[in-house]
Design a protein around this motif. Structure first.
Motif, short mmCIF file in Angstrom:
data_model
loop_
_atom_site.label_atom_id
_atom_site.label_comp_id
_atom_site.label_asym_id
_atom_site.label_seq_id
_atom_site.Cartn_x
_atom_site.Cartn_y
_atom_site.Cartn_z
N GLY A 153 0.75 -1.48 -0.20
CA GLY A 153 -0.03 0.40 -0.29
C GLY A 153 0.97 1.76 0.18
N GLN A 154 1.90 1.08 0.96
CA GLN A 154 3.07 2.06 0.39
C GLN A 154 3.79 2.55 -0.60
N SER A 155 4.03 1.71 -1.22
CA SER A 155 5.21 1.69 -2.00
C SER A 155 3.81 1.53 -3.46
N GLY A 156 2.91 1.02 -3.00
CA GLY A 156 2.08 1.14 -4.28
C GLY A 156 2.30 0.46 -5.73
N LEU A 157 2.67 -0.62 -5.37
CA LEU A 157 2.62 -1.83 -6.16
C LEU A 157 1.50 -2.57 -6.07
N GLY A 158 1.51 -2.54 -7.54
CA GLY A 158 0.34 -3.71 -7.26
C GLY A 158 -0.98 -3.26 -7.48
N LEU A 159 -1.14 -1.20 -6.30
CA LEU A 159 -1.89 -0.31 -7.20
C LEU A 159 -1.66 -0.35 -8.25
N GLU A 160 -0.75 0.34 -8.87
CA GLU A 160 -0.25 0.86 -9.94
C GLU A 160 -1.44 -0.07 -11.09
N ALA A 161 -0.67 -1.35 -10.93
CA ALA A 161 -1.10 -2.12 -11.76
C ALA A 161 -2.91 -2.28 -12.23
N GLN A 162 -3.58 -1.80 -10.75
CA GLN A 162 -4.90 -1.75 -11.15
C GLN A 162 -5.76 -0.91 -11.80
N LYS A 163 -5.05 0.81 -11.16
CA LYS A 163 -5.73 2.10 -11.58
C LYS A 163 -5.46 1.76 -12.87
N VAL A 164 -4.03 1.32 -14.14
CA VAL A 164 -4.31 1.22 -15.38
C VAL A 164 -5.07 -0.24 -15.60
N ALA A 165 -5.40 -0.75 -15.13
CA ALA A 165 -6.06 -1.75 -15.55
C ALA A 165 -7.84 -0.30 -15.97
N ALA A 166 -7.61 -0.66 -14.81
CA ALA A 166 -8.91 0.87 -14.81
C ALA A 166 -9.31 1.54 -15.77
N GLN A 167 -7.95 2.47 -16.38
CA GLN A 167 -8.19 2.85 -17.06
C GLN A 167 -8.36 2.50 -19.32
N GLU A 168 -7.36 1.48 -19.31
CA GLU A 168 -7.70 0.68 -20.31
C GLU A 168 -9.12 0.14 -20.09
N TYR A 169 -9.37 0.01 -19.39
CA TYR A 169 -11.57 -0.47 -19.12
C TYR A 169 -11.83 0.66 -19.76
N LEU A 170 -11.88 1.38 -19.18
CA LEU A 170 -12.50 2.87 -19.72
C LEU A 170 -12.36 3.20 -21.23
N ALA A 171 -11.13 3.46 -21.69
CA ALA A 171 -10.26 3.81 -22.92
C ALA A 171 -11.46 2.84 -24.05
N THR A 172 -11.59 1.74 -23.91
CA THR A 172 -12.29 0.48 -24.38
C THR A 172 -13.63 0.76 -24.11
N PHE A 173 -14.63 1.05 -22.43
CA PHE A 173 -15.68 0.91 -22.96
C PHE A 173 -16.40 2.13 -22.72
#
Length: 238
Positions: free
Chosen positions: A24-44
């Protein structure tokens, strides 16, 4: 690819989850999830109304941020957007609770699947977890039947320690209660002039007071309490 089940004006509440404080502090894993959400919005298409981030240890079962995200989605008539199924939960209860409340949710990594398929995937994940537990139990039982020594060899020592700690706690609780009730007895003796143990017991019972075990006061109980008070006072004088 058929995107007909999505509408361009869809509104989403993003739920992101990381497993440890460090992540949570380093953002590892979190950033990937944010990117996945943005890509989803870009598509749909659509927009994210709010974002809830859960930082949890594996030991915690409650998820306050999940509750907030689900409530927000329900109130805003929005869809819960999750990066991956395992970020939502492998626990079927979480999936079922959303479906019972009529909360829609979408998975960024599996955008085409419907709610029923998500339910089946969650059920399979939960079934696999249960089978692992059953296999472990069976293996332990077979090992025990073969005469293998199982468990903690220091268990008896630990149990003794636990018993000692419980006894100590009980003694402290009894002492605290005794200190309080003696103050009441002192008050009755000085303010109402009660001097006999029976009169004090009757007065305590009339006021609805009870012993540490929840019983009514009797002459012997009050007598013991007064004796213990006197012995404490005698020690103090010395």
């Amino acid at each position: 690819m058929n995107h007909s089940h999505q509408t361009r004006g869809s509104r989403y509440v993003a739920y992101l989850r990381v497993s440890t404080q460090k992540q949570g502090q380093s953002g590892l894993g979190l950033e990937a999830q944010k990117v996945a959400a943005q890509e989803y919005l870009a598509t749909f298409g659509g927009e994210i109304l709010a974002e809830f981030i859960e930082v949890e240890s594996g030991k915690r079962s409650d998820r306050p941020e999940f509750t907030k995200a689900a409530d927000y989605a329900e109130l805003a008539n929005a869809t819960l957007l999750v990066a991956k199924l395992d970020r939502l939960s492998r626990d079927l209860h979480f999936i079922t609770s959303l479906q019972k409340r009529g909360i829609r949710f979408k998975l960024c990594d599996l955008p085409e699947i419907d709610q029923l398929t998500i339910h089946i995937l969650a059920a399979m994940a939960e079934h696999e977890a249960r089978m692992i537990s059953i296999r472990t139990t069976q293996a332990l039982r077979m090992a025990k039947e073969r005469g293998a020594t199982l468990g903690n060899p220091l268990l008896a020592v630990q149990r003794n320690r636990d018993t000692e700690a419980a006894n100590e706690q009980r003694v402290l609780k009894q002492q605290a209660w005794q200190s309080k009730i003696l103050k009441v007895i002192d008050h009755l003796e000085h303010s109402e002039g009660l001097s006999t143990c029976q009169a004090l017991a009757d007065a305590l019972n009339e006021r609805g007071l009870r012993t540490a075990r929840g019983a009514k006061f009797s002459l012997p109980i009050v007598s013991r309490l007064r004796r213990s008070r006197n012995s404490i006072m005698d020690k103090g004088d010395k």
